[in-house]
Write a protein that holds these residues in place. Structure first.
Motif, short mmCIF file in Angstrom:
data_model
loop_
_atom_site.label_atom_id
_atom_site.label_comp_id
_atom_site.label_asym_id
_atom_site.label_seq_id
_atom_site.Cartn_x
_atom_site.Cartn_y
_atom_site.Cartn_z
N TYR A 42 0.86 -1.18 0.00
CA TYR A 42 0.00 0.00 0.00
C TYR A 42 0.90 1.24 0.00
O TYR A 42 1.74 1.40 0.89
CB TYR A 42 -0.92 0.00 1.23
CG TYR A 42 -1.84 -1.19 1.22
CD1 TYR A 42 -3.04 -1.16 0.53
CD2 TYR A 42 -1.50 -2.37 1.89
CE1 TYR A 42 -3.88 -2.26 0.49
CE2 TYR A 42 -2.34 -3.48 1.86
CZ TYR A 42 -3.52 -3.42 1.16
OH TYR A 42 -4.36 -4.51 1.13
N TYR A 50 -2.20 5.02 1.80
CA TYR A 50 -3.39 4.74 0.99
C TYR A 50 -3.71 3.26 1.15
O TYR A 50 -3.05 2.41 0.56
CB TYR A 50 -3.14 5.09 -0.48
CG TYR A 50 -3.18 6.57 -0.73
CD1 TYR A 50 -4.28 7.16 -1.31
CD2 TYR A 50 -2.12 7.39 -0.34
CE1 TYR A 50 -4.34 8.53 -1.53
CE2 TYR A 50 -2.16 8.75 -0.55
CZ TYR A 50 -3.27 9.31 -1.15
OH TYR A 50 -3.32 10.67 -1.35
N ASP A 55 -5.86 0.60 -4.36
CA ASP A 55 -4.56 1.28 -4.44
C ASP A 55 -3.39 0.32 -4.26
O ASP A 55 -2.24 0.69 -4.48
CB ASP A 55 -4.46 2.37 -3.37
CG ASP A 55 -5.40 3.53 -3.61
OD1 ASP A 55 -5.60 3.88 -4.79
OD2 ASP A 55 -5.92 4.08 -2.63
#
Length: 79
Positions: A42, A50, A55
């Motif tokens: 991430y 995020y 993502d």
């Protein structure tokens, strides 16, 4: 006031993977929070993690080993 270069360590210690709810490894050199169980990273952008599954980056075997080699002292949760 200058911007910090990394998210607050206390914040990082509270975060978990949104998919399996397990701990994440902070990899500062990669600007990444990493879940080695799912091999998902991430991103950290502008000092903000995020954690949306959309993502996340899925890492192949080679990248997985590279990321783990950057973590001091082996695999440990973000702290």
């Amino acid at each position: 006031m200058p911007q910090p270069t990394e998210p607050d360590p206390q914040l990082l210690s509270l975060l978990a993977c949104p998919v399996d709810k397990g701990p994440l490894i902070h990899v500062p050199a990669e600007h990444l929070l990493y879940n080695p169980r799912l091999r998902r990273g991430y991103p950290i952008r502008d000092n903000l993690p995020y954690l949306r599954p959309l993502d996340a980056l899925t890492l192949d075997d080679i990248r997985h080993q590279e990321v783990l080699s950057r973590v001091e002292g082996g695999v440990s949760p973000a702290s």
